[in-house]
Design an enzyme around this catalytic site. Structure first.
Site, PDB file in Angstrom:
ATOM      1  N   GLU A   1      -3.955  33.801  19.560  1.00  0.00           N
ATOM      2  CA  GLU A   1      -3.782  35.056  20.299  1.00  0.00           C
ATOM      3  C   GLU A   1      -4.353  36.273  19.570  1.00  0.00           C
ATOM      4  OE1 GLU A   1       0.237  34.147  22.865  1.00  0.00           O
ATOM      5  OE2 GLU A   1       0.506  34.769  20.780  1.00  0.00           O
ATOM      6  N   SER A   2      -5.488  36.090  18.938  1.00  0.00           N
ATOM      7  CA  SER A   2      -6.127  37.206  18.230  1.00  0.00           C
ATOM      8  C   SER A   2      -7.075  37.917  19.203  1.00  0.00           C
ATOM      9  CB  SER A   2      -6.868  36.680  16.994  1.00  0.00           C
ATOM     10  OG  SER A   2      -7.181  37.725  16.114  1.00  0.00           O
TER      11      SER A   2
END
Length: 536
Positions: free
Chosen positions: A340-341
């Site tokens: 989830e970057s």
């Protein structure tokens, strides 16, 4: 053959020495004791019942192979657990002249039939229980099975109980997957050393052998790094909802690692990066890569933070963090997160993961990352943890990587059971007790069986803040994941499983586990009776 002969000779001599008693003991007539119907979790590979029983009582002793590394400790662990369960003191390798009628012998075997380090064989007869394993780790797994088939007795009858019938027969057992894990998120909400130890105890009872600790996130940094003290001074001060947070000193962490090691469980540390890094960047602003003002964060939104992937000083920082944690982590793995970057540009993300993988390898560890890491140029020795993207899992396989199976819609412990659940989320799915169990990891997503390292059930902590709430989400579902991890596909059946699960209630109650009492399960208390018949 030589060791087998020595084993039989040892047991014979033990029984011979203590065969003479001052007066005959009454013989015991047990009710039907069918080992195949015992409530073993996870279900062993092979069970052969002989419909008799070993009478566990104060005339029982435990012996272990002399000089075998770890075996006496396993014997002492078993004796301690028997004491806590039925208040019965069983001596271990005692040379006293107290009368002994029955023997539990924990034997280091050299049998080629024991194919893996965790394989074991249990032979339960009227006068002896013989546990064979090549390793102390295998013996430890075997004694969990033995603990489960010792009858549970309610407190009001415990004082009257004199003997506990252990069903007789043979158990041949071996794990389906070498990696059988759970993850605990201590970053969103902090959990004390005491809480983590309790979770380890419960997991090890069900033959889980990995605990993955999510030690950092936007809301908190939970492990002391001596070269960067503000990580815990600043980053460890908050958690979701605004409470005070907390962190583990390195001595705390070593205590957890040692406690797990005594139960043959590997601790895997995770430092999530380059996203999920707000707590670190607030502590040391030079790390920040999102270009926005920094402040401590106590919410649940994800994807807004990132390290600056272009600064060499960021990698120097990461090197220190990985080094300090690796030095106090004897296990082979280091988890770098990587999920989830969303605000990290793809080319920067790939560059970052490539560099961090080399840092992890430099410190003697094997890198694990969430499935996004497969888009980088990672080494085939690194491991991808599939949580969201089947496409990423297949990219990992093409790179020669192994897969940890944690698909969110099947394996996430923080998902709600149903619309009435007190805790949890449901962005992936509702996961009732049957859904958690009735799926086949060996064929899920068409991942080749040989590429699956094992199964892990993650427990994210956005909605839970204490051990009772942790247990509500984890239990009973983690018991099902333990069976999916240990037992072969042909040995798994929902109708059989739910009966054995129902009979876990006495153990869970005795351990004060605040499990979710699913209406799908007919939760029961076990009752055991026997009749003493005086000799003629």
């Amino acid at each position: 053959m030589k060791k087998g002969y020595q084993l039989l000779t040892t047991i014979f001599l033990i029984l011979l020495v203590f065969a003479c008693k001052e007066e005959p003991k009454p013989r015991i007539k047990f009710p039907t004791t069918d080992l195949s119907k015992a409530n073993m979790m996870p279900k062993p590979l092979k069970i052969v019942a002989t419909n008799n029983a070993f009478g566990l009582d104060r005339y029982t002793a435990i012996y272990t192979t002399k000089g075998a590394a770890g075996f006496e400790s396993v014997g002492n662990f078993l004796a301690k657990k028997i004491k806590s369960k039925i208040d019965l003191d069983i001596p271990v390798n005692s040379e006293s002249q107290e009368p002994v009628e029955r023997v539990i012998y924990i034997n280091q075997s050299d049998s080629l039939d024991l194919e893996t380090p965790e394989a074991y064989q249990l032979y339960i007869n009227q006068d002896s229980i013989i546990l064979n394993s090549n390793t102390a780790e295998g013996a430890f797994r075997g004694i969990q099975t033995l603990r489960q088939i010792i009858p549970e007795i309610s407190n009001d009858t415990l004082a009257e109980q004199k003997i506990w019938p252990v069903p007789s027969g043979k158990i041949i057992d071996n794990p389906n997957f070498e990696y059988r894990g759970s993850m605990l998120d201590v970053a969103r909400h902090f959990f004390s050393v005491k809480d983590v130890k309790k979770y380890i105890d419960l997991l090890s009872y069900y033959k889980i052998n990995v605990l993955h600790l999510h030690l950092s996130d936007d809301q908190g940094w939970r492990i002391e790094i001596k070269s960067w003290p503000k990580l815990t001074e600043v980053g460890g001060s908050t958690e979701v909802g605004g409470e005070a947070g907390g962190f583990y000193t390195q001595e705390d962490y070593k205590e957890i690692v040692a406690y797990a090691a005594e139960r043959y469980m590997t601790i895997i540390p995770e430092i999530d990066m380059p996203g999920h890094t707000n707590a670190a960047s607030v502590s040391y602003p030079f790390l920040n890569g999102n270009g926005k003002p920094l402040k401590l964060y106590e919410g649940m939104r994800v994807g807004f933070s990132t390290f600056d992937t272009k600064k060499d000083t960021v990698y120097s920082f990461i090197d220190d963090v990985v080094r300090e944690i690796s030095e106090i982590t004897p296990g082979p793995y280091f988890h770098i997160g990587g999920d989830e970057s969303h605000v990290t540009k793809k080319k920067d993300y790939i560059y970052f993961v490539n560099r961090v993988e080399k840092i992890v390898q430099k410190h003697g560890k094997r890198m694990i990352g969430w499935d996004e890491v497969a888009i980088a140029n990672v080494d085939s020795t690194s491991i991808s943890q599939w949580w969201a993207s089947e496409e990423n899992a297949k990219k990992a396989i093409k790179k020669g990587m192994k897969i940890i199976m944690s698909p969110a819609k099947k394996a996430y412990l923080d998902m709600e059971y149903d619309t009435l659940s007190k805790h949890g989320l449901h962005w992936a799915a509702y996961i009732p007790v049957d859904t958690a169990y009735v799926w086949t990891p060996e064929t899920f997503g068409n991942i080749p069986r040989k590429k699956i390292l094992g199964i892990e059930a993650p427990l994210w902590s956005e909605t839970i803040s204490n051990i009772d709430e942790l247990e509500y989400l984890a239990f009973p579902r983690i018991i099902g994941y333990s069976e999916l991890s240990w037992s072969t596909e042909e040995n798994r059946d929902w109708e059989d499983y739910k009966i054995r699960l129902a009979n876990q209630a006495p153990f869970l109650d005795r351990m004060d586990v605040k499990y979710y009492p699913s209406k799908l399960i007919d939760w029961k208390k076990s009752k055991h009776t026997y009749e003493i018949i005086e000799k003629d």
